[in-house]
Design an enzyme around this catalytic site. Structure first.
Site, PDB file in Angstrom:
ATOM      1  N   CYS A 112      11.052  -1.907   1.106  1.00 14.56           N
ATOM      2  CA  CYS A 112      10.759  -3.201   0.519  1.00 14.56           C
ATOM      3  C   CYS A 112      10.203  -2.291  -1.103  1.00 14.56           C
ATOM      4  O   CYS A 112      10.878  -1.433  -1.601  1.00 14.56           O
ATOM      5  CB  CYS A 112       9.745  -4.381   1.251  1.00 14.56           C
ATOM      6  N   ASN A 115       6.058  -1.591  -0.911  1.00 17.31           N
ATOM      7  CA  ASN A 115       5.243  -1.131   0.209  1.00 17.31           C
ATOM      8  C   ASN A 115       3.999  -1.513   0.625  1.00 17.31           C
ATOM      9  O   ASN A 115       3.232  -0.826   1.501  1.00 17.31           O
ATOM     10  CB  ASN A 115       5.791   0.315   0.649  1.00 17.31           C
ATOM     11  N   CYS A 128       3.335  -4.827   1.864  1.00 18.93           N
ATOM     12  CA  CYS A 128       3.760  -6.323   2.689  1.00 18.93           C
ATOM     13  C   CYS A 128       4.883  -6.188   3.791  1.00 18.93           C
ATOM     14  O   CYS A 128       4.417  -6.176   4.703  1.00 18.93           O
ATOM     15  CB  CYS A 128       3.752  -7.842   1.507  1.00 18.93           C
ATOM     16  N   ARG A 129       5.546  -6.413   3.509  1.00 18.85           N
ATOM     17  CA  ARG A 129       6.956  -6.914   3.700  1.00 18.85           C
ATOM     18  C   ARG A 129       7.928  -5.366   5.294  1.00 18.85           C
ATOM     19  O   ARG A 129       7.482  -5.124   6.308  1.00 18.85           O
ATOM     20  CB  ARG A 129       8.385  -7.146   3.243  1.00 18.85           C
ATOM     21  N   SER A 130       7.352  -4.233   4.457  1.00 23.45           N
ATOM     22  CA  SER A 130       7.985  -3.014   5.026  1.00 23.45           C
ATOM     23  C   SER A 130       7.028  -2.319   6.089  1.00 23.45           C
ATOM     24  O   SER A 130       7.627  -1.888   6.684  1.00 23.45           O
ATOM     25  CB  SER A 130       8.715  -1.814   3.995  1.00 23.45           C
ATOM     26  N   ASP A 184       9.618 -12.657  -0.305  1.00 27.06           N
ATOM     27  CA  ASP A 184       8.790 -11.088  -0.657  1.00 27.06           C
ATOM     28  C   ASP A 184       7.526 -12.391  -0.509  1.00 27.06           C
ATOM     29  O   ASP A 184       7.579 -13.291  -1.917  1.00 27.06           O
ATOM     30  CB  ASP A 184       9.044 -10.870  -2.254  1.00 27.06           C
TER      31      ASP A 184
END
Ligand code: 4NP
Length: 147
Positions: free
Chosen positions: A9, A12, A14-16, A119
């Site tokens: 993401c 690095n 939150c999402r990934s 996001d």
């Protein structure tokens, strides 16, 4: 099956990292990692509200640390999964000509789903991001193990 998967993401945090933890839970025999296209948060653990939302569903993100994606990743992983289209464009721009990794979107495995994981650093919808990521992690596991 893809034995090594890198989730990518922007930050690095939150999402990934969430994509990494949920894929690891779904595919315990694969090597899973995550990275950001930006280097702003290198060395930091996942964002507190993201960790809290994940913990509420039984996932522990506390040991992960942010790093930036690097050229070598395109050789070290079978599959690189971008969390949104902008991350995918950034990855395509730095992809070495002799890269061996396949590039795709994390949600591309789902039917009737959005292209991008919004996001949550901006939307503040950490639980909504988790729901999408959880569905996709389970779908990747089913696809990659042929179950
Ligand atoms: P992520 O979210 O890409 O899902 O880790 C973000 C985290 C931090 C920032 C942007 C996105 N930031 O601008 O610091």
């Amino acid at each position: 099956m893809a034995k090594s998967i890198l989730c990518v993401c922007l930050g690095n945090i939150c999402r990934s990292p969430t994509g990494e933890a949920l894929l690891r839970a779904a595919l315990p025999e694969a090597r899973i990692d995550s990275a950001g296209t930006a280097g702003w948060h290198v060395g930091k653990p996942p964002y507190g509200p993201m960790q809290a939302a994940a913990r509420a569903r039984g996932y522990d993100l506390s040991q992960q640390r942010a790093r930036q994606v690097k050229a070598d990743d395109f050789h070290r992983f079978d599959l690189i999964l971008a969390m949104d289209s902008s991350n995918l464009e950034d990855l395509q721009a730095i992809r070495p000509a002799d890269a061996t990794a396949e590039l795709s979107l994390y949600l591309s495995v789902l039917n009737n789903a959005p292209t991008d994981v919004p996001d949550p650093y901006y939307t503040r919808d950490f639980d909504g991001a988790l729901t999408l990521i959880e569905q996709a992690a389970q779908a990747w596991a089913a696809q990659l193990t042929g179950t």
